[in-house]
Design an enzyme around this catalytic site. Structure first.
Site, PDB file in Angstrom:
ATOM      1  N   ASP A   1      90.734 -15.882  12.344  1.00 48.39           N
ATOM      2  CA  ASP A   1      89.261 -16.013  12.728  1.00 48.39           C
ATOM      3  C   ASP A   1      88.535 -14.427  12.703  1.00 48.39           C
ATOM      4  O   ASP A   1      89.079 -13.606  12.773  1.00 48.39           O
ATOM      5  CB  ASP A   1      89.185 -16.793  14.203  1.00 48.39           C
TER       6      ASP A   1
ATOM      7  N   GLU B   1      84.560 -18.876  18.084  1.00 44.14           N
ATOM      8  CA  GLU B   1      83.974 -18.767  19.298  1.00 44.14           C
ATOM      9  C   GLU B   1      82.924 -19.695  19.695  1.00 44.14           C
ATOM     10  O   GLU B   1      82.822 -19.866  20.901  1.00 44.14           O
ATOM     11  CB  GLU B   1      83.459 -17.266  19.622  1.00 44.14           C
TER      12      GLU B   1
END
Length: 374
Positions: free
Chosen positions: A68, A127
């Site tokens: 990520d 997130e």
């Protein structure tokens, strides 16, 4: 190689960007990726994400690795030569480590053309928007969807050299909660002419706590936490509006759905009890539990237990959330913790992981991924 990786990590650390805004991050990643591209590699992008497909010479399967790439809206409090230059944003969850390790793995696995295919995913918006789910639902993988998927998350509580995971549930399912109560404000001296939403909100918060204590099986576990409660404007004014927000964390998707149902039911009861209006927004997106596949995880655990440089530990279930769980609900695979030994935890403004974890990870994880190619 070690010095190059550390320098890349520091460059990435300086430019944290919020999910789906990772423009500078994507540009830097593409520059590095293109510098190591071979003729058997293909690159494509999806919004701010990047996919690299490594064609095997005689492929029998496609092995996936995910990193990520987004940062957090946190003002960094670490004094270093590579502190974030983006005010109010920070790589406080270690995604700069995740990206750097993935780049190192890509370089190591493409020195020679592998037998099997590899897919490297640099995924945006972990997130805030469940970028893995967005990419999957948008068809970004196409024919590149791997047969098995792997990924890691840094762990500040584990020393460098440690890898930890477990078969089954590793991380929780999460769901964000936003509630607005609307009544009738007024003068503090005349409460009978008003409808106080602070009182209604307090009752709501207390009642929601009974979900965990009275609706959740004690051996399953769940967390409902309200992090904000905003109401009122002055000491002598009765608040007509209250806004409350929080999060649900559960170890199973079924329990998450039950908790969401009970919150809705309690809010409906509060609306009737206090003669007010209530608006409930439950936003789970793709944050389902991270459930490690038995076959891939046992294979990974066995390999790491027999790797002399690795301190392997059986992980406990954590109530942290991770949108990699969505991809693991579609493709069997494994997520694991990587020790980075920081005195401050994830999402802290003082999070400071040890960089020696990067070459350790690249060296030992590349061995595992190469073993999968045999």
């Amino acid at each position: 190689m070690q010095e190059q990786l550390i320098e890349i990590r520091r460059q990435l650390h300086q430019i944290p960007e919020i999910g789906l805004e990772e423009v500078k991050t994507q540009k830097l990643l593409l520059e590095i990726i293109k510098s190591i591209t071979k003729d058997y590699m293909e690159i494509k992008t999806w919004q701010t994400g990047i996919l690299i497909f490594v064609h095997g010479s005689v492929p029998e399967k496609t092995i996936g690795w995910r990193a990520d790439i987004d940062g957090l809206p946190i003002t960094e409090e670490v004094d270093s030569d590579f502190t974030s230059i983006h005010m109010g944003k920070m790589h406080a969850c270690g995604h700069d480590f995740h990206m750097t390790i993935a780049l190192g793995l890509l370089e190591q696995l493409t020195i020679e053309q592998p037998k099997n295919n590899y897919l490297f995913l640099f995924q945006p918006a972990e997130e805030n928007e469940a970028g893995g789910m967005l990419m999957y639902e948008a068809g970004a993988f196409g024919s590149w969807l791997p047969d098995e998927f792997y990924g890691l998350h840094v762990n500040p509580d584990l020393p460098v050299g440690t890898i930890a995971t477990r078969v089954g549930t590793l991380f929780a399912a999460t769901c964000e909660v936003q509630i607005t109560l609307t009544g009738k404000g007024g003068h503090a001296a005349f409460p009978h002419n008003s409808n106080d939403m602070i009182v209604a909100g307090m009752s709501l918060v207390q009642q929601v706590q009974t979900i965990v204590s009275r609706n959740v099986n004690p051996i399953e576990g769940a967390v409902v936490t309200f992090g904000t409660f905003n109401a009122g404007t002055a000491t002598n004014v009765i608040a007509g509006i209250a806004k409350i927000s929080g999060t649900i964390r559960t170890l199973t998707e079924e329990m998450n759905q039950l908790t969401q149902l009970r919150i809705n039911e309690i809010c409906e009861g509060i609306a009737k009890s206090f003669n007010c209006e209530v608006d409930v927004f439950l936003d789970q997106k793709g944050y389902v539990p991270v459930i490690n596949d038995k076959e891939t995880t046992e294979k990974f655990m066995t390999f790491m237990k027999h790797t002399p440089e690795v301190i392997f530990k059986e992980a406990e279930v954590a109530m942290t959330g991770e949108d990699f769980g969505y991809l693991l609900s579609k493709v069997p695979g494994t997520m694991f913790w990587l020790g980075v030994d920081s005195p401050y935890g994830l999402h802290s403004a003082k999070f400071e992981p040890k960089e020696e974890a990067i070459p350790f990870a690249v060296k030992n994880i590349s061995k595992f991924l190469k073993a999968l190619d045999k």
